[in-house]
Design an enzyme around this catalytic site. Structure first.
Site, mmCIF file in Angstrom:
data_model
loop_
_atom_site.group_PDB
_atom_site.id
_atom_site.type_symbol
_atom_site.label_atom_id
_atom_site.label_comp_id
_atom_site.label_asym_id
_atom_site.label_seq_id
_atom_site.Cartn_x
_atom_site.Cartn_y
_atom_site.Cartn_z
ATOM 1 N N GLY A 30 -39.056 27.648 21.711
ATOM 2 C CA GLY A 30 -39.988 26.664 21.177
ATOM 3 C C GLY A 30 -39.459 25.743 20.109
ATOM 4 O O GLY A 30 -40.249 25.191 19.343
ATOM 5 N N GLU B 238 -45.502 32.268 20.412
ATOM 6 C CA GLU B 238 -46.443 31.366 21.090
ATOM 7 C C GLU B 238 -45.738 30.398 22.031
ATOM 8 O O GLU B 238 -46.295 29.994 23.055
ATOM 9 C CB GLU B 238 -47.272 30.606 20.042
ATOM 10 N N ASP B 239 -44.490 30.039 21.723
ATOM 11 C CA ASP B 239 -43.763 29.099 22.567
ATOM 12 C C ASP B 239 -43.528 29.679 23.961
ATOM 13 O O ASP B 239 -43.806 29.042 24.983
ATOM 14 C CB ASP B 239 -42.437 28.708 21.914
ATOM 15 N N ASN B 240 -43.031 30.909 23.991
ATOM 16 C CA ASN B 240 -42.785 31.550 25.273
ATOM 17 C C ASN B 240 -44.083 31.813 26.034
ATOM 18 O O ASN B 240 -44.143 31.657 27.261
ATOM 19 C CB ASN B 240 -42.033 32.867 25.059
ATOM 20 N N GLY C 209 -45.338 28.643 27.654
ATOM 21 C CA GLY C 209 -44.550 28.380 28.853
ATOM 22 C C GLY C 209 -44.967 29.265 30.015
ATOM 23 O O GLY C 209 -45.122 28.798 31.147
#
Length: 433
Positions: free
Chosen positions: A226, A267-269, A272
């Protein structure tokens, strides 16, 4: 009994040798893809009037004086793109980043930029809380979320928009599924003499980048870091973080959008994964890297940083985490050296030097692709020491990581729960993000 033992050795040796070939294939795919993507980056598309280009809101969540903060943020103001705004957010009005932000806004009066003070509590993840107000107040549907320790080249946004927008005259063949997220490989830059920063730099610019690029080239599932992500808010508003595709979703926005990811530490993963599985869309790496400025980091800081993210991955992908040691050069070489000695009689003392020489040569080639130049000869000594320490520490760090379920992030302590969720359990010592 002897025959049974021999057959067991034979079977394990064959498995070890085949696995070695698989891992080398993945590594070479990452190396080849890095050469193809990053050694011939196309120039940005010609400038177009703002009315004919999609607007972009650049969101930069800030907390404190990160390394190289002024130059990192300045790179957002210097994008060669005609239609964007910049929203810089801090949780409170005492944040040390505010003077830097205000100085940049005064230096670039023609750039549509403003600061947002105050977060919104939607979960345990402070980055998501910090992003909620700019996320809701952004003028455009396309959002570019950039970490505060990241700098970008002037043409990065234009090239990323070209990918997100779909087929163009230069790329007329559409993908089977539309691209809903564009992300970038982080290239670490460290001006620090601290050994931990050197080890982190060696890791991010070689093995991490190689595997990250290869996994995204195969594209069997989502794999997103992220540091720099472009996506559409309208897509996020359809997500609830369940990672389950539902044909008939309710129109209610409760528990959807960015707020749905406040319960995760990564949260980024998770965003995605949710885009991939809930909406059945795909991601794409850009041909640009983003520049990750590393601060002062001790070797202990490096170790606990790696422990944190392995523990997080353990609760999101257990099988992959338990296979991880057998993808690293030291454990992989030990298993394969014994396997090929049994199968064809290759001496271990011959196999290991050849293995490590070829492994580091591939890693250096990946570095050259990302950097745009080979590693300077004057840096070889420091790099090789840091690289060797990273490789030797990989297995001990993994062992330390898999036996625990707590992590520290930005001075806060969390307990990991199933499916990547976390709960706050109190204050801990400061940690390196």
């Amino acid at each position: 009994m002897a025959e049974r033992y021999y057959n067991l050795q034979l079977g394990l040796s064959l498995i070890g040798t085949i696995w070695y070939g698989i891992i080398w294939s993945i590594g070479l795919l990452g190396c080849w893809t890095a050469r193809k993507r990053y050694r011939s980056r196309p120039p940005p598309l010609p400038s177009a009037p703002p009315s004919s280009t999609p607007g972009v809101s650049i969101l930069r969540p800030l907390k404190g004086l990160d390394t190289n903060l002024f130059e990192n943020l300045k790179s957002s103001f210097r994008q060669d793109y005609p239609n964007f705004e910049i929203l810089l957010s801090v949780a409170d009005d005492r944040d040390e980043a505010l003077p830097v932000v205000r100085e940049l806004i005064s230096q670039y009066p023609n750039v549509n930029a403003r600061v947002i003070i105050g977060d919104e509590d939607v979960g345990v993840n402070p980055k998501v809380n910090n992003l909620m107000r700019p996320y809701n107040e952004a003028a455009h549907d396309i959002l570019w979320v950039l970490d505060s320790n990241i700098a970008v080249a002037p043409g990065t946004l234009t090239r990323a928009i070209g990918i997100l927008s779909g087929p163009s005259p230069s790329n007329p063949i559409p993908p089977r599924r539309r691209i809903a997220l564009v992300h970038h490989v982080p290239f670490a830059i460290s001006n620090q003499v601290s050994f931990g920063a050197q080890v982190e730099e060696a890791f991010l610019n070689t093995n991490h980048a190689k595997m990250y690029i290869a996994i995204n080239a195969v594209a069997v599932d989502s794999c997103v870091v992220g540091k720099s992500n472009l996506f559409r808010r309208s897509d996020l508003e359809r997500l609830d973080g369940s990672l389950v595709r539902q044909k008939n979703r309710e129109n209610s926005r409760q528990g959807r959008g960015l707020a749905a990811f406040g319960r995760f530490i990564a949260e980024d993963n998770m965003i995605g994964l949710a885009l991939w599985h809930e909406l059945d869309v795909r991601h794409s790496l850009s041909c640009d890297v983003v520049y990750n400025a590393l601060g002062d980091m001790s070797l202990t800081d490096y170790v606990w940083r790696r422990v944190r993210w392995i523990r997080v991955r353990k609760y999101m992908s257990l099988l992959v985490t338990f296979l991880e040691p057998f993808t690293e050069s030291v454990m992989l070489s030990a298993v394969t050296a014994m396997s090929v000695r049994f199968l064809i009689g290759v001496p271990i003392r011959l196999f290991l030097p050849v293995h490590f020489f070829l492994w580091v040569m591939v890693d250096l080639d990946v570095y050259a692709s990302l950097a745009g130049h080979s590693l300077p000869v004057a840096k070889w000594g420091h790099f090789l020491v840091a690289w060797a320490v990273r490789e030797l520490l990989a297995f001990p760090i993994w062992v330390l990581a898999v036996v625990g379920n707590e992590v520290e992030w930005r001075g806060r302590r969390y307990r990991l729960l199933r499916d990547g969720e976390v709960e706050r359990i109190g204050r801990g010592r400061s940690a390196v993000l």
